[in-house]
Design a protein around this motif. Sequence first.
Motif, mmCIF file in Angstrom:
data_model
loop_
_atom_site.group_PDB
_atom_site.id
_atom_site.type_symbol
_atom_site.label_atom_id
_atom_site.label_comp_id
_atom_site.label_asym_id
_atom_site.label_seq_id
_atom_site.Cartn_x
_atom_site.Cartn_y
_atom_site.Cartn_z
ATOM 1 N N LEU A 1 0.833 -1.207 0.000
ATOM 2 C CA LEU A 1 0.000 0.000 0.000
ATOM 3 C C LEU A 1 0.864 1.252 0.000
ATOM 4 C CD1 LEU A 1 -2.881 1.034 0.045
ATOM 5 C CD2 LEU A 1 -2.822 0.953 2.545
ATOM 6 N N CYS A 2 1.943 1.236 0.778
ATOM 7 C CA CYS A 2 2.862 2.374 0.797
ATOM 8 C C CYS A 2 3.488 2.592 -0.580
ATOM 9 C CB CYS A 2 3.947 2.131 1.840
ATOM 10 S SG CYS A 2 5.184 3.440 1.952
ATOM 11 N N SER A 3 3.870 1.506 -1.257
ATOM 12 C CA SER A 3 4.441 1.608 -2.602
ATOM 13 C C SER A 3 3.431 2.197 -3.583
ATOM 14 C CB SER A 3 4.887 0.222 -3.085
ATOM 15 O OG SER A 3 5.864 -0.329 -2.226
ATOM 16 N N PHE A 4 2.172 1.819 -3.425
ATOM 17 C CA PHE A 4 1.108 2.357 -4.283
ATOM 18 C C PHE A 4 1.000 3.873 -4.130
ATOM 19 C CE2 PHE A 4 -3.477 3.553 -4.451
ATOM 20 C CZ PHE A 4 -3.642 3.463 -5.829
ATOM 21 N N PHE A 5 1.059 4.356 -2.890
ATOM 22 C CA PHE A 5 1.001 5.797 -2.654
ATOM 23 C C PHE A 5 2.205 6.498 -3.282
ATOM 24 C CE2 PHE A 5 -1.656 4.794 1.274
ATOM 25 C CZ PHE A 5 -2.840 5.166 0.648
ATOM 26 N N CYS A 6 3.383 5.867 -3.197
ATOM 27 C CA CYS A 6 4.583 6.455 -3.796
ATOM 28 C C CYS A 6 4.477 6.489 -5.322
ATOM 29 C CB CYS A 6 5.823 5.687 -3.355
ATOM 30 S SG CYS A 6 6.264 5.925 -1.623
ATOM 31 N N PHE A 7 3.874 5.445 -5.910
ATOM 32 C CA PHE A 7 3.604 5.456 -7.345
ATOM 33 C C PHE A 7 2.759 6.678 -7.704
ATOM 34 C CE2 PHE A 7 4.789 0.932 -7.617
ATOM 35 C CZ PHE A 7 5.356 0.891 -8.874
ATOM 36 N N TYR B 1 10.185 6.106 -9.194
ATOM 37 C CA TYR B 1 10.478 6.085 -7.760
ATOM 38 C C TYR B 1 9.640 5.027 -7.048
ATOM 39 C CZ TYR B 1 11.085 7.557 -2.938
ATOM 40 O OH TYR B 1 11.354 7.570 -1.595
ATOM 41 N N GLY B 2 8.409 4.833 -7.501
ATOM 42 C CA GLY B 2 7.552 3.815 -6.907
ATOM 43 C C GLY B 2 8.149 2.426 -7.022
ATOM 44 N N ILE B 3 8.804 2.147 -8.148
ATOM 45 C CA ILE B 3 9.452 0.848 -8.333
ATOM 46 C C ILE B 3 10.603 0.679 -7.348
ATOM 47 C CG2 ILE B 3 10.853 -0.529 -9.936
ATOM 48 C CD1 ILE B 3 9.114 0.570 -12.200
ATOM 49 N N THR B 4 11.363 1.759 -7.122
ATOM 50 C CA THR B 4 12.455 1.712 -6.143
ATOM 51 C C THR B 4 11.914 1.388 -4.752
ATOM 52 O OG1 THR B 4 13.739 3.357 -7.379
ATOM 53 C CG2 THR B 4 14.308 3.045 -5.064
ATOM 54 N N VAL B 5 10.836 2.057 -4.383
ATOM 55 C CA VAL B 5 10.219 1.821 -3.071
ATOM 56 C C VAL B 5 9.717 0.388 -2.964
ATOM 57 C CG1 VAL B 5 8.285 2.441 -1.573
ATOM 58 C CG2 VAL B 5 9.597 4.240 -2.722
ATOM 59 N N ALA C 1 6.401 4.511 7.663
ATOM 60 C CA ALA C 1 5.846 5.718 8.276
ATOM 61 C C ALA C 1 6.437 6.972 7.652
ATOM 62 C CB ALA C 1 6.105 5.702 9.779
ATOM 63 N N LYS C 2 7.761 6.960 7.426
ATOM 64 C CA LYS C 2 8.404 8.132 6.829
ATOM 65 C C LYS C 2 7.894 8.371 5.412
ATOM 66 C CE LYS C 2 11.355 10.633 4.468
ATOM 67 N NZ LYS C 2 11.239 10.847 3.011
ATOM 68 N N LEU C 3 7.771 7.303 4.627
ATOM 69 C CA LEU C 3 7.294 7.435 3.253
ATOM 70 C C LEU C 3 5.867 7.960 3.202
ATOM 71 C CD1 LEU C 3 8.773 4.145 1.750
ATOM 72 C CD2 LEU C 3 9.482 6.472 1.185
ATOM 73 N N LEU C 4 5.023 7.457 4.091
ATOM 74 C CA LEU C 4 3.630 7.913 4.123
ATOM 75 C C LEU C 4 3.550 9.376 4.547
ATOM 76 C CD1 LEU C 4 1.804 4.823 5.680
ATOM 77 C CD2 LEU C 4 1.809 5.552 3.294
ATOM 78 N N LEU C 5 4.368 9.768 5.512
ATOM 79 C CA LEU C 5 4.396 11.156 5.932
ATOM 80 C C LEU C 5 4.817 12.067 4.780
ATOM 81 C CD1 LEU C 5 6.001 10.801 9.484
ATOM 82 C CD2 LEU C 5 3.641 11.432 8.968
#
Length: 247
Positions: free
Chosen positions: A84-90, A97-101, A237-241
Amino acid sequence: MYILICFLIFMAGSSFGSFLHVCLSRSGWLTGRSRCDNCKNILKWYDLITIFSYIFLRGKCWKCNEKISSSHFVSEIMMGAAFLCSFFCFQYYGVEYGITVLAGLIFMTAAAIQDYIEREIYTATLYGGIISAAATRTIYLYLDERYGGIIQFIAVVFMLKLLFLLLSELAKNKIGDGDFDLFIIMYCICGGYGAVLALTIASVIGCMIYLPLIAIKKETKHKQLPFAPLLLAGTIAKLLLSCFGIF
């Protein structure tokens, strides 16, 4: 609709986490169907719904009433959160960047599962995570035309690895060697400031969880405690923030 998509992505991640847990914790997982580790009862399809089955069964086998290890539930939650966090980064930072995450978090979650179950992390998982996260981050910088940043990034990764090899010798039996390698993956995902922030969040979460357990003597300060799940939680948590504009 958006909430439904997020839910499905989380469930897809938790399903992968459940499968990964079986691969890491059970020998002969390629043969035969899923079963209770205690009574060997073959599980039905409704026993295998990630997260929900554990909750509805109250963490016990419905046939023999033996307690099911909480590592199953924790593994599903961690990988679901990683997806889910990766999806938000996408969404917020783009596909590259989403692929890196995603690459980094998958290996971090695998390491967290291993640490939670066995209190150790396989070298293949750590190096696989470093290589995957570093490679995808390098591609991301290249596509973003930050060529100078590529050299700086690779140099920092190598310097961190050399530094942590030295520190691991000095801190023998004080901190797991795998935690150093996980920090390199965190750097690949979050950058220097982000990795330190994620480590700080992980430490705060660890104090909130482990200090009360030590106080009531369910854990001891001399016992090796799994830190990889906390590093994963801090990184997510850091990525979501960041995704929501807080940091």
